[in-house]
Design a protein around this motif. Structure first.
Motif, PDB file in Angstrom:
ATOM      1  N   HIS A 164       0.847  -1.194   0.000  1.00 59.62           N
ATOM      2  CA  HIS A 164       0.000   0.000   0.000  1.00 59.62           C
ATOM      3  C   HIS A 164       0.881   1.243   0.000  1.00 59.62           C
ATOM      4  O   HIS A 164       1.880   1.317   0.695  1.00 59.62           O
TER       5      HIS A 164
ATOM      6  N   LEU B 229       2.713   4.664   0.650  1.00 60.12           N
ATOM      7  CA  LEU B 229       3.047   5.286   1.926  1.00 60.12           C
ATOM      8  C   LEU B 229       2.691   6.764   1.976  1.00 60.12           C
ATOM      9  O   LEU B 229       2.475   7.314   3.053  1.00 60.12           O
TER      10      LEU B 229
ATOM     11  N   SER C  53       0.637   8.899   4.712  1.00 59.25           N
ATOM     12  CA  SER C  53       0.489   8.157   5.961  1.00 59.25           C
ATOM     13  C   SER C  53       1.313   8.797   7.079  1.00 59.25           C
ATOM     14  O   SER C  53       2.364   9.383   6.838  1.00 59.25           O
TER      15      SER C  53
ATOM     16  N   TYR D  74       3.342   8.360  10.813  1.00 62.93           N
ATOM     17  CA  TYR D  74       4.073   7.402  11.631  1.00 62.93           C
ATOM     18  C   TYR D  74       4.634   8.087  12.872  1.00 62.93           C
ATOM     19  O   TYR D  74       4.961   9.277  12.839  1.00 62.93           O
TER      20      TYR D  74
ATOM     21  N   LEU E 256       2.749   2.819  12.919  1.00 62.10           N
ATOM     22  CA  LEU E 256       1.853   3.453  11.952  1.00 62.10           C
ATOM     23  C   LEU E 256       0.683   4.060  12.709  1.00 62.10           C
ATOM     24  O   LEU E 256       0.025   3.376  13.496  1.00 62.10           O
TER      25      LEU E 256
ATOM     26  N   HIS F 283      -1.665   6.423  10.993  1.00 59.51           N
ATOM     27  CA  HIS F 283      -2.786   6.688  10.082  1.00 59.51           C
ATOM     28  C   HIS F 283      -2.344   6.351   8.666  1.00 59.51           C
ATOM     29  O   HIS F 283      -1.314   6.830   8.199  1.00 59.51           O
ATOM     30  N   ARG F 284      -3.098   5.495   7.994  1.00 63.37           N
ATOM     31  CA  ARG F 284      -2.773   5.118   6.622  1.00 63.37           C
ATOM     32  C   ARG F 284      -3.589   5.939   5.644  1.00 63.37           C
ATOM     33  O   ARG F 284      -4.781   6.168   5.853  1.00 63.37           O
ATOM     34  N   ASP F 285      -2.936   6.383   4.580  1.00 61.97           N
ATOM     35  CA  ASP F 285      -3.647   7.161   3.572  1.00 61.97           C
ATOM     36  C   ASP F 285      -4.647   6.278   2.837  1.00 61.97           C
ATOM     37  O   ASP F 285      -4.600   5.039   2.923  1.00 61.97           O
TER      38      ASP F 285
ATOM     39  N   SER G  43      -6.774   4.339  -0.193  1.00 61.81           N
ATOM     40  CA  SER G  43      -6.393   3.493  -1.326  1.00 61.81           C
ATOM     41  C   SER G  43      -6.460   4.321  -2.606  1.00 61.81           C
ATOM     42  O   SER G  43      -7.004   5.426  -2.614  1.00 61.81           O
TER      43      SER G  43
END
Length: 414
Positions: free
Chosen positions: A34, A36, A39, A41, A202, A204-206, A208
């Motif tokens: 996925h 990066l 996102s 960290y 991690l 918060h993930r951005d 898709s």
């Protein structure tokens, strides 16, 4: 009308964006890799390099992230010191710090990170610590720019920064404020996780690739979204409802027997547009060569000979090539330095026409770019921000024999 066509496989998602049936953007994302960018960290500083005015931060990936001194200072230029302080006065080894990825790892380089945090929404970009309001340069009407600027000042809290996106033009204030409220909630959740997590982690993930394109370019009232996977279509529909504040907006599930890219004429365009040699409608051609840091594009007359004079012939091909090159740069997501070798023109007005045509085409691109101008050798130089690795690379792998050089080596013992 725009069409988003999405093909889903167990380990790969591919998305094509069509404008009036023509392919203008293409993105691919592997499920185990996925993206990066965007996102957040919680990282740990592992090395501070005074000679480079930078630090390396462990964010839990194979390669440490690179953090430059400019990305540690206050995000508002007006609040930065006149003289840049030494990096060692800002960071120390072992220090835990929240960072956001601004550039994917490319080649041998790790990801680049920043403390200039930003959370993009449908209508605005929220910057928790920036302390200013900006309006997209693509909003051209002075009256609308003033309205959005004033609205941004009204809805932001002390110390916050807000960028009013292009799509916020003529939008109702309630929708914009609702968008900002959701982004504030996201930021609060990131801060809460950062307090509890041990670095590296991690936070918060951005989104898709499908969600990013829905957020950034999709108009639910006029555009079409086709997905060949019912589960992914349901998730996209839920995301659409979320950003449209509860409105039910159905997503089309493609159920044809033929591959979705073939059914919509995308596969043929991909094969043409990602080739090294692209033939123009006139019969001229574009030759495309790319390295890690530089893209070189060569324009040739090919089979085209029509025109009242040599200058007229050359100018016509160059204008057509400029329009196509702008589309291909966006489609291939080319970045860094780009050099275009147009066919030589004698008249300055024709050279300017070519630049104008290229800039007009690139104005449709959401990624920041800049046409630098003509070099002393008659080459056109431009730059484009490089954020993610080339999606085209997911379509191929280096040749086992030439190792990606495009040549079969005849050296050595035979």
């Amino acid at each position: 009308m725009k069409q988003m066509i999405v093909h889903c496989e167990p380990k790969l998602t591919q998305m094509a964006l069509l404008e009036e049936g023509k392919l203008v953007e293409f993105a691919a994302e592997r499920s185990q890799n996925h993206g990066l960018v965007g996102s957040f960290y919680k990282g740990r500083v592992v090395n501070v390099l005074p000679g480079m005015q930078a630090a390396f931060v462990d964010i839990g990936h194979k390669k440490n992230a690179f953090l430059y001194v400019d990305d540690v200072l206050h995000p508002n230029l007006e609040k930065q010191p006149k003289e840049k302080p030494p990096i060692e006065t800002l960071l120390r080894v072992g220090q835990e710090i929240v960072v956001q990825v601004m550039k994917e790892p490319l080649g041998s380089k790790g990801p680049r990170v920043t403390t200039h945090y930003s959370l993009p929404g449908r209508w605005v970009v929220f910057m928790p610590n920036a302390d200013y309001v900006a309006v997209s340069k693509k909003v051209s009407k002075d009256q609308e720019r003033s309205r959005l600027k004033m609205l941004g000042e009204e809805i932001r809290q002390k110390g916050e920064g807000v960028i009013m996106r292009t799509v916020s033009e003529e939008e109702h204030p309630d929708a914009i404020f609702g968008d900002l409220a959701l982004l504030r909630e996201q930021w609060a959740a990131i801060q809460k996780r950062a307090e509890a997590a041990a670095a590296p982690a991690l936070l918060h993930r951005d989104l898709s690739i499908v969600q990013r394109f829905i957020r950034d370019v999709f108009d639910p009232q006029h555009d079409q979204l086709q997905i060949d996977n019912a589960k992914e279509a349901k998730e996209a529909e839920a995301f659409l409802e979320e950003i449209a504040h509860g409105s039910h907006l159905p997503v089309n599930v493609y159920q044809g027997q033929e591959h979705i890219f073939k059914a919509f004429g995308i596969q043929e365009q991909i094969e043409r547009d990602f080739s090294r040699k692209v033939i123009l409608e006139s019969g001229g051609s574009i030759i495309w060569d790319q390295t890690e840091a530089l893209t070189v594009v060569d324009v040739n007359t090919g089979k085209y000979t029509g025109g009242e004079s040599l200058e007229d012939t050359v100018t016509r091909i160059n204008l057509q090539a400029a329009e196509e090159i702008a589309r291909l740069i966006r489609l291939r997501d080319a970045g860094g330095i780009i050099i275009v070798d147009f066919i030589d023109m004698e008249q300055e007005k024709h050279r300017q026409e070519v630049v104008d045509r290229l800039e007009a085409g690139m104005s449709k691109d959401r990624t920041k770019s800049h046409v630098v101008g003509w070099t002393k050798l008659g080459l056109l130089e431009l730059t484009r921000k490089k954020v993610r690795d080339d999606t085209a690379m997911l379509q191929a792998k280096p040749c086992d024999h030439c190792d990606g050089t495009g040549r079969i080596s005849l050296l050595g013992i035979h």
